[in-house]
Design an enzyme around this catalytic site. Structure first.
Site, PDB file in Angstrom:
ATOM      1  N   ARG A  49      12.237   1.889  34.568  1.00  0.00           N
ATOM      2  CA  ARG A  49      13.594   2.939  33.570  1.00  0.00           C
ATOM      3  C   ARG A  49      14.355   1.295  32.851  1.00  0.00           C
ATOM      4  O   ARG A  49      14.983   0.367  33.520  1.00  0.00           O
ATOM      5  CB  ARG A  49      15.099   3.229  35.569  1.00  0.00           C
ATOM      6  CG  ARG A  49      14.030   4.314  35.474  1.00  0.00           C
ATOM      7  CD  ARG A  49      14.691   4.748  36.451  1.00  0.00           C
ATOM      8  NE  ARG A  49      15.001   3.809  38.143  1.00  0.00           N
ATOM      9  CZ  ARG A  49      15.639   4.596  39.478  1.00  0.00           C
ATOM     10  NH1 ARG A  49      16.696   5.231  39.585  1.00  0.00           N
ATOM     11  NH2 ARG A  49      15.810   3.080  40.445  1.00  0.00           N
ATOM     12  N   ASP A  51      17.729   0.580  30.286  1.00  0.00           N
ATOM     13  CA  ASP A  51      18.945   0.786  30.011  1.00  0.00           C
ATOM     14  C   ASP A  51      19.323   1.420  29.438  1.00  0.00           C
ATOM     15  O   ASP A  51      18.761   1.027  27.848  1.00  0.00           O
ATOM     16  CB  ASP A  51      19.678  -0.665  30.656  1.00  0.00           C
ATOM     17  CG  ASP A  51      19.364  -1.190  31.456  1.00  0.00           C
ATOM     18  OD1 ASP A  51      19.335  -0.793  33.207  1.00  0.00           O
ATOM     19  OD2 ASP A  51      19.637  -2.698  32.158  1.00  0.00           O
ATOM     20  N   ARG A 196      17.588  -9.605  30.631  1.00  0.00           N
ATOM     21  CA  ARG A 196      18.969 -10.273  29.496  1.00  0.00           C
ATOM     22  C   ARG A 196      19.789 -10.880  30.099  1.00  0.00           C
ATOM     23  O   ARG A 196      20.282 -11.750  29.170  1.00  0.00           O
ATOM     24  CB  ARG A 196      19.753  -8.275  29.150  1.00  0.00           C
ATOM     25  CG  ARG A 196      18.643  -7.470  28.974  1.00  0.00           C
ATOM     26  CD  ARG A 196      19.573  -6.807  28.601  1.00  0.00           C
ATOM     27  NE  ARG A 196      21.334  -6.544  28.285  1.00  0.00           N
ATOM     28  CZ  ARG A 196      21.847  -5.130  28.586  1.00  0.00           C
ATOM     29  NH1 ARG A 196      22.154  -4.088  29.202  1.00  0.00           N
ATOM     30  NH2 ARG A 196      23.518  -5.746  27.730  1.00  0.00           N
TER      31      ARG A 196
END
Length: 260
Positions: A49, A51, A196
């Site tokens: 999944r 973001d 990230r």
């Protein structure tokens, strides 16, 4: 019958992969298109999944249906019902033992930084931007402290719902192609915002704000507050998933398109 699909998407217009009640998601758009081809409700399960704003060149999903359709219906037909920033790239009939998420043995991401003193108008999306010079060699050296099985608490968001921060990184390579710095990272699985947060920390090393060994100190601290900022979502691409060879899942070029 169970089908596996390859899906790519530009994530800037979506509130992430997962279906949301009040926001447009990639999953919702794909399920709506597939349901029109199947003439029944279709629900998909993905390998990873992503973001809000995150892109994918090789997302893998599976779904079950009793409806028999030609492959071209699941690919070209589905694409006619999808927005231009989402596309099905392949389809394959798989056994009931295949599960897009739980059968996966590794996921791979690339984080792309446009590193130039001036921004680009043409490449205004799909990339992160840093106008400070980055030393990709120092970033790569620092990234090697992350290889192996570690507690990655320092690199996950406080909102992460994973029960364990333990993950195993197979590689974390940093290279440059012209004005583009590429962070290529592969692990058995990832925590929320993990890539990230790693990118944001490596960029501090690349700018000379922290020494190479600082990444090791951040990892060992197990404290999100000591790491760098969360890098913007637009530069992140979900590029590959590994599965056992027995499933014979198709492989494609990793992308993004202009990178090797």
């Amino acid at each position: 019958m169970r089908y596996a699909l390859g899906v790519e998407y530009d994530g800037k217009n979506y509130y992430g992969w997962q279906r949301q009640n009040d926001f447009v998601s990639v999953q919702q758009s794909l399920e709506t298109a597939l349901s029109k081809i199947a003439d029944e409700p279709i629900e998909v399960i993905c390998a990873g999944r992503t973001d809000t704003g995150v892109n994918a060149t090789n997302q893998v999903v599976h779904f079950d249906t009793d409806k028999i359709r030609k492959d071209v219906a699941w690919t070209l037909g589905t694409n006619t019902h999808l927005p231009k920033d989402i596309a099905v790239s392949w389809v394959k009939v798989v056994s009931d033992e295949f599960h897009a998420r739980f059968s996966a043995t590794a996921r791979r991401y690339r984080y792309i930084i446009h590193n130039n003193n001036l921004r680009s108008a043409i490449l205004s999306s799909g990339l992160s931007f840093c106008h400070y010079p980055l030393d990709e060699k120092l970033m790569h050296e620092a990234a090697q402290y992350l290889i192996g099985r570690h507690d990655f608490d320092s690199f996950r968001t406080v909102h992460c719902q994973s029960h364990s921060p333990i993950r195993t990184l197979m590689h974390c390579n940093v290279s440059r192609q012209g004005h583009y710095v590429i962070i290529d990272i592969k692990a058995n699985a990832f925590l929320h915002h993990m890539v990230r947060n790693i990118a944001g920390s490596l960029m501090r090393v690349g700018q000379g704000l922290e020494p190479v060994t600082w990444i090791k100190e951040v990892l060992e601290a197990k404290n999100r507050c000591v790491a760098g900022i969360t890098a913007p979502s637009g530069g992140l691409y979900f590029v590959d998933v590994d599965y056992p060879e027995a499933f014979d899942i198709p492989k494609r070029d990793l992308g993004p398109l202009f990178l090797k």
